[in-house]
Design a protein around this motif. Structure first.
Motif, short mmCIF file in Angstrom:
data_model
loop_
_atom_site.label_atom_id
_atom_site.label_comp_id
_atom_site.label_asym_id
_atom_site.label_seq_id
_atom_site.Cartn_x
_atom_site.Cartn_y
_atom_site.Cartn_z
N LEU A 1 0.88 -1.02 0.08
CA LEU A 1 -0.21 0.10 0.15
C LEU A 1 0.99 1.30 -0.01
CD1 LEU A 1 -2.55 -0.85 2.70
CD2 LEU A 1 -2.69 -1.33 0.17
N GLU A 2 0.48 2.16 -0.77
CA GLU A 2 1.47 3.45 -0.98
C GLU A 2 0.45 4.79 -0.91
OE1 GLU A 2 4.86 3.41 -3.90
OE2 GLU A 2 3.23 2.13 -4.95
N ALA A 3 0.97 5.79 -0.49
CA ALA A 3 0.31 7.02 -0.34
C ALA A 3 1.28 7.97 -0.52
CB ALA A 3 -0.44 7.44 1.26
N GLY A 4 1.30 9.09 -1.35
CA GLY A 4 2.26 10.16 -1.28
C GLY A 4 3.25 9.69 -2.74
N TYR A 5 2.58 8.72 -3.61
CA TYR A 5 3.46 8.20 -4.50
C TYR A 5 3.50 9.10 -5.65
CZ TYR A 5 -1.33 6.77 -5.73
OH TYR A 5 -2.77 6.95 -5.78
N GLU A 6 2.73 10.10 -5.64
CA GLU A 6 2.75 10.85 -7.09
C GLU A 6 4.00 11.72 -7.26
OE1 GLU A 6 -1.31 10.84 -4.79
OE2 GLU A 6 0.74 11.48 -4.48
N GLY A 7 4.47 11.83 -8.38
CA GLY A 7 5.55 12.47 -8.59
C GLY A 7 6.82 11.70 -8.09
N GLY A 8 8.05 12.57 -8.05
CA GLY A 8 9.31 11.81 -7.34
C GLY A 8 9.76 12.79 -6.44
N GLY A 9 10.81 12.12 -5.74
CA GLY A 9 11.95 13.14 -5.08
C GLY A 9 11.43 13.22 -3.46
N ARG A 10 10.05 12.35 -3.11
CA ARG A 10 9.88 12.61 -1.73
C ARG A 10 10.52 11.62 -0.94
NH1 ARG A 10 3.55 12.97 -0.33
NH2 ARG A 10 2.91 14.61 -1.86
#
Length: 386
Positions: free
Chosen positions: A30-39
């Motif tokens: 399960l993932e959250a905050g997966y949008e984009g990169g660099g987090r």
């Protein structure tokens, strides 16, 4: 494992997918905050009998603060496949450092050279501690929840030159605890050794009350909702002291876990009023464990009770967790106290940069489900300060 699992009832912003972790597992994540990169990433490791699903209430608040939040079904659990479900199967793959290697492989597969923090709850806590102990370059901070880390086992110095030691080299004295527990006026046994028995999986999975009601009683019994959860420090690891623990930790000698928790089944009114685990959410656990059984998770306990975990940890004897750390537990959780001296050892020596021990009111053992807002707040503050 049988059947195709139904879709999980996930809120918008949390996705479910499968990832090859380079170690033979097809990991359900399960993932959250997966949008984009660099987090920066945070890895959440569940315990027993739980799932990635157990983190559902804290994932979005962490993601909204700018983190990539990752919660896998660990080896032996849920929708992750590639593990051996047989009691007589590949037990070594369930040792702590194998589980830590699973975590490392997953992090790398998801594109992260390191994570801002690894967080472990219940049996996920020693896995998280092992991650931080072995690879501090990857797991740059660690939050331990409900189960304190007392440090690797000590190795005695200069035993080769001690008089009388040579004849006993390589042997260890038998632990009298189990015989002492069985000899009490009310004969008892420790739950971890029950979980290590061949019949434990079937006794829980096919229990008389049904799996859904078993899990309802089990989760209730260890939560803040059960009025008997008023933990205190035990003075020693003796049968008389451990017998003060609730029955879910020190069980009647001739009873299984389903029989142990059955008398604590909450009323229909209590179940209807339970906001932290309503029946439709409990059904997710019941459906998953009906499909997979418990043996995968129980293999972890066998590695613990059989000494395999301790033997591997000896490589790190004398080492501390050097990355920033914190401890979080429910005020009504017996978990921090079930092993006398463990909490004190964590505070005194096992964690070199312990930033605090946090006790959350209104929570028992399932702290991230019972009080998710406070857990998310504490984790975010920890990650930002580490």
């Amino acid at each position: 494992m049988t059947g195709t699992p139904p879709p999980l009832p996930l809120p918008p912003g949390i996705r479910s997918r499968y990832v090859d972790n380079h170690r033979g597992l097809r990991v359900h994540v399960l993932e959250a905050g997966y949008e984009g990169g660099g987090r920066p990433a945070v890895l959440l490791l569940h315990g027993f009998p739980e799932l990635a699903w157990s983190w559902r209430k804290v994932m979005l608040p962490l993601a909204q603060a700018g983190l990539h939040v990752i919660a896998p079904d660990q080896r032996g659990y849920g929708r992750t496949t590639g593990w051996d479900a047989a009691y007589d199967g590949d037990l070594a793959s369930f040792r702590l450092f194998s589980l830590a290697a699973d975590a490392l492989g997953l992090v790398r597969a998801l594109g992260h050279a390191s994570v801002a923090a690894v967080v472990g709850h219940d049996f996920g806590s020693p896995v998280a501690a092992s991650c931080a102990l072995a690879r501090p370059d990857v797991f740059r901070a660690v939050a331990l929840m409900s189960a304190p880390f007392a440090g690797p086992p000590a190795l005695a110095l200069d035993t080769a030159n001690a008089a009388g030691e040579q004849a006993d080299a390589g042997t260890a004295p038998a632990d009298p605890l189990h015989a002492d527990l069985a000899a009490l006026p009310r004969p008892r046994k420790h739950y971890q050794w029950y979980y290590s028995t061949r019949g434990a999986d079937a006794e829980m999975r096919h229990c008389a009350q049904g799996l859904h009601d078993f899990l309802r009683a089990y989760y209730h019994f260890k939560s803040a909702d059960w009025p008997g959860n008023r933990p205190f420090r035990l003075s020693a690891r003796t049968a008389l002291e451990l017998a003060k623990l609730p029955d879910y930790y020190v069980m009647d000698l001739h009873m299984g876990m389903s029989e142990t928790v059955a008398p604590q089944m909450p009323s229909a009114a209590h179940i209807a009023a339970c906001r932290w685990l309503p029946d439709d959410e409990l059904a997710v656990y019941a459906t998953e464990f009906a499909r997979t059984g418990f043996q995968g998770g129980l293999q972890w306990y066998r590695c613990q009770t059989g000494g395999a975990n301790s033997a591997e940890l000896q490589l790190y004897s004398g080492r501390r967790i050097d990355v920033p750390s914190c401890f979080i537990a429910g005020r009504s959780d017996w978990g921090p106290w079930q092993t006398p001296g463990a909490l004190e050892a964590m505070q005194a020596s096992a964690c070199a940069r312990l930033q605090g021990c946090h006790w959350i009111e209104g929570a028992g053992h399932w702290v991230q489900q019972e009080q998710p807002g406070e857990v998310a707040r504490l984790l975010l503050a920890f990650v930002q300060s580490a």
